[in-house]
Every structure is written in structure tokens, then in C-alpha cells.
Scaffold this active site. Structure first.
Site, PDB file in Angstrom:
ATOM      1  N   HIS A 162      28.835  -7.847  12.551  1.00 57.46           N
ATOM      2  CA  HIS A 162      29.178  -9.269  12.512  1.00 57.46           C
ATOM      3  C   HIS A 162      30.471  -9.479  13.271  1.00 57.46           C
ATOM      4  O   HIS A 162      31.393  -8.670  13.189  1.00 57.46           O
ATOM      5  CB  HIS A 162      29.347  -9.724  11.059  1.00 57.46           C
ATOM      6  CG  HIS A 162      29.958 -11.089  10.939  1.00 57.46           C
ATOM      7  ND1 HIS A 162      29.409 -12.193  11.561  1.00 57.46           N
ATOM      8  CD2 HIS A 162      31.065 -11.541  10.285  1.00 57.46           C
ATOM      9  CE1 HIS A 162      30.156 -13.259  11.301  1.00 57.46           C
ATOM     10  NE2 HIS A 162      31.178 -12.887  10.530  1.00 57.46           N
ATOM     11  N   HIS A 203      32.833 -12.875  15.635  1.00 59.59           N
ATOM     12  CA  HIS A 203      32.914 -14.280  16.012  1.00 59.59           C
ATOM     13  C   HIS A 203      33.027 -14.364  17.536  1.00 59.59           C
ATOM     14  O   HIS A 203      33.859 -15.105  18.063  1.00 59.59           O
ATOM     15  CB  HIS A 203      34.112 -14.950  15.340  1.00 59.59           C
ATOM     16  CG  HIS A 203      33.988 -15.043  13.847  1.00 59.59           C
ATOM     17  ND1 HIS A 203      34.883 -15.714  13.069  1.00 59.59           N
ATOM     18  CD2 HIS A 203      33.055 -14.562  12.990  1.00 59.59           C
ATOM     19  CE1 HIS A 203      34.523 -15.640  11.787  1.00 59.59           C
ATOM     20  NE2 HIS A 203      33.419 -14.928  11.720  1.00 59.59           N
ATOM     21  N   ASP A 233      13.588  -9.191  26.619  1.00 55.19           N
ATOM     22  CA  ASP A 233      13.629  -7.738  26.421  1.00 55.19           C
ATOM     23  C   ASP A 233      14.151  -7.379  25.029  1.00 55.19           C
ATOM     24  O   ASP A 233      13.956  -6.262  24.562  1.00 55.19           O
ATOM     25  CB  ASP A 233      14.541  -7.082  27.466  1.00 55.19           C
ATOM     26  CG  ASP A 233      13.851  -6.927  28.811  1.00 55.19           C
ATOM     27  OD1 ASP A 233      12.611  -6.910  28.849  1.00 55.19           O
ATOM     28  OD2 ASP A 233      14.568  -6.819  29.827  1.00 55.19           O
ATOM     29  N   TYR A 269       8.578   0.828  28.860  1.00 54.87           N
ATOM     30  CA  TYR A 269       9.887   0.708  29.500  1.00 54.87           C
ATOM     31  C   TYR A 269      10.750   1.929  29.143  1.00 54.87           C
ATOM     32  O   TYR A 269      10.751   2.381  28.007  1.00 54.87           O
ATOM     33  CB  TYR A 269      10.578  -0.576  29.016  1.00 54.87           C
ATOM     34  CG  TYR A 269      11.985  -0.721  29.508  1.00 54.87           C
ATOM     35  CD1 TYR A 269      12.271  -1.335  30.726  1.00 54.87           C
ATOM     36  CD2 TYR A 269      13.041  -0.221  28.754  1.00 54.87           C
ATOM     37  CE1 TYR A 269      13.565  -1.444  31.176  1.00 54.87           C
ATOM     38  CE2 TYR A 269      14.351  -0.337  29.205  1.00 54.87           C
ATOM     39  CZ  TYR A 269      14.601  -0.942  30.418  1.00 54.87           C
ATOM     40  OH  TYR A 269      15.886  -1.059  30.855  1.00 54.87           O
TER      41      TYR A 269
HETATM   42 ZN   LIG Z   1      32.676 -14.164   9.927  1.00 57.59          ZN
END
Ligand SMILES: [Zn+2]
Length: 230
Positions: A95, A97, A120, A228
Site C-alpha cells: 500500500h 499513496h 498485460d 509470454y
Molecule cells: Zn494509506
């Protein structure tokens, strides 16, 4: 110390997230899970990246009790836990920003598939979750963030879509391990950046990739007969 190799892997993945320019100050966290032990290794909360090392990663169990570590785990730990519990096949979550993905999350817009770079990696739009209700925020903000991310997939598998924008917040990406999760966060930022510029260059014409090209690209990399790579 327990789970030394997972500690190193999660530490490296956290450092990769910052090396790729996706993190300002301490905005971001990566975790990895050992399913056999039922333990998650995650970045400590609020510690500068320059002070991170494998040994100050925090180990928590699935009830978020700290198993090993001197610091508090990332404040987003309950979001990670909710996702790990729901999706038994994922091994890592990232995670951050990062700017362009966060811009789309703030605009409350899913990222449409505009080209093959996107195809893809994701079999369709990268969804933006629905906004949380006040009751959700009051009940358990981090857990409900995970609930909204899971709902955003709309029944698609976490293999088919490995990235979601949490509305008004930012991107969450995952994968088979922490390293892959970061890879997907980096790719998501690039896709969001390209989608932003494509909208500008095309004057908002909204030209999406033809579905048969999307499916061809996705399938040749991820489908049953994928061909691929080496
Ligand atoms: Zn956050």
C-alpha cells in the site's frame, strides 16, 4: 528471531517501494504472510525507511496480536489482515499513496483499460472501491477499508485483478509474495500515470482498448495457454 527469510523479503519489498519513488516520508507499507505459521510480517508504524531493517519488522498473528517486535505494526495492518483472510491465495500486500494512482482514487474513478500495458496486468478496469459510510468508519476504519477493497473486485478473483484503488485514499496491490505485491504497485502507478496523460492527449475521448485485444494480451500472459516470457 522467527521467520528470518520472510523478514528479509518484506524488508526488501518495503525498500523497493521507496526506491521506486512511490513513497513520501513514511506513507506506505508492505507485508507478507507465512500461511503455515499464520503469521504476517509487516513494516512498523511511523519508522523512517532509513531506519528499517529486517529485524525491526513486526510479526503479528491473524488476530493482530504482536508475536515478535518492539514496535507497533503499521496502522493499516487490519486492512492487510482482512485481505489475507478473504483471499487464501495471496502472499503479499503493498500500500502507498503514489501520486497518479492516488489521484484516480481521489477522483473516485476506476482506471479503464486504455492499452496493452494495462491488459498485460489486469483483465479489465482497475476498480475504485465504493466510498465508506460513516458507520463503517466509526466501526473499524482499517478493517472496513479491507471490506471495501474486497467488494470492489465484484466477484472477480484476486488473481485476475491484483490492484484496487481505495476511494479517497490510494492504491492497494497484492501478489503471491511481498515482492510481487510491490511490483504490482509500481505497475499500477505507471498505468495510472499513462491513463491520466492519455485522457489529456485524447481530449477525454474515452477510447478504450478493444475487448478482444485486452483479452488476447491478458490471456497470453496469464491464461491457461500463456506463452509470454521464457
Ligand atoms: Zn494509506
Amino acid at each position: 528471531m522467527k521467520l528470518q527469510s520472510l523478514r528479509e523479503e518484506v524488508y526488501e519489498a518495503n525498500m523497493e517501494l521507496t526506491r521506486r519513488g512511490l513513497v513520501l516520508y513514511t506513507f506506505g507499507n508492505v507485508s507478507g504472510i507465512d500461511r503455515n505459521e499464520g503469521i504476517i510480517v509487516i513494516k512498523p508504524s511511523g519508522i523512517p525507511y532509513s531506519e528499517l531493517n529486517p529485524n525491526n519488522m513486526v510479526l503479528v498473528d491473524l488476530d493482530q496480536c504482536v508475536v515478535e517486535g518492539d514496535f507497533k505494526p503499521s496502522s493499516d495492518t487490519r486492512t492487510h489482515l482482512r485481505m489475507y483472510k478473504e483471499w487464501s491465495t495471496i502472499g503479499g500486500i503493498a500500500h502507498c499513496h503514489s501520486r497518479y494512482a492516488t489521484v484516480w482514487a481521489q477522483a473516485r474513478r476506476s482506471i479503464p483499460c486504455l492499452g496493452t500495458t494495462h491488459a498485460d496486468y489486469a483483465n479489465g478496469d482497475i476498480p475504485c472501491s465504493a466510498a465508506m459510510t460513516e458507520a463503517q468508519v466509526m466501526r473499524d476504519y482499517e478493517d472496513e477499508t479491507g471490506v471495501q477493497i474486497i467488494r470492489a473486485l465484484g466477484g472477480r478473483s484476486p488473481q485476475e485483478i491484483q490492484m484496487v484503488l481505495a476511494a479517497g485514499h490510494g492504491p492497494f496491490a497484492w501478489g503471491i509474495d511481498a515482492d510481487k505485491a510491490v511490483h504490482h504497485a509500481v505497475v499500477l502507478e505507471e498505468l495510472a500515470h499513462m491513463a491520466t496523460l492519455t485522457e489529456m492527449v485524447s481530449g477525454g475521448a474515452g477510447i478504450k482498448l478493444e475487448p478482444f485485444v485486452l483479452h488476447k494480451h491478458y490471456a497470453r500472459k496469464h491464461g491457461p495457454g500463456a506463452y509470454y516470457g521464457q
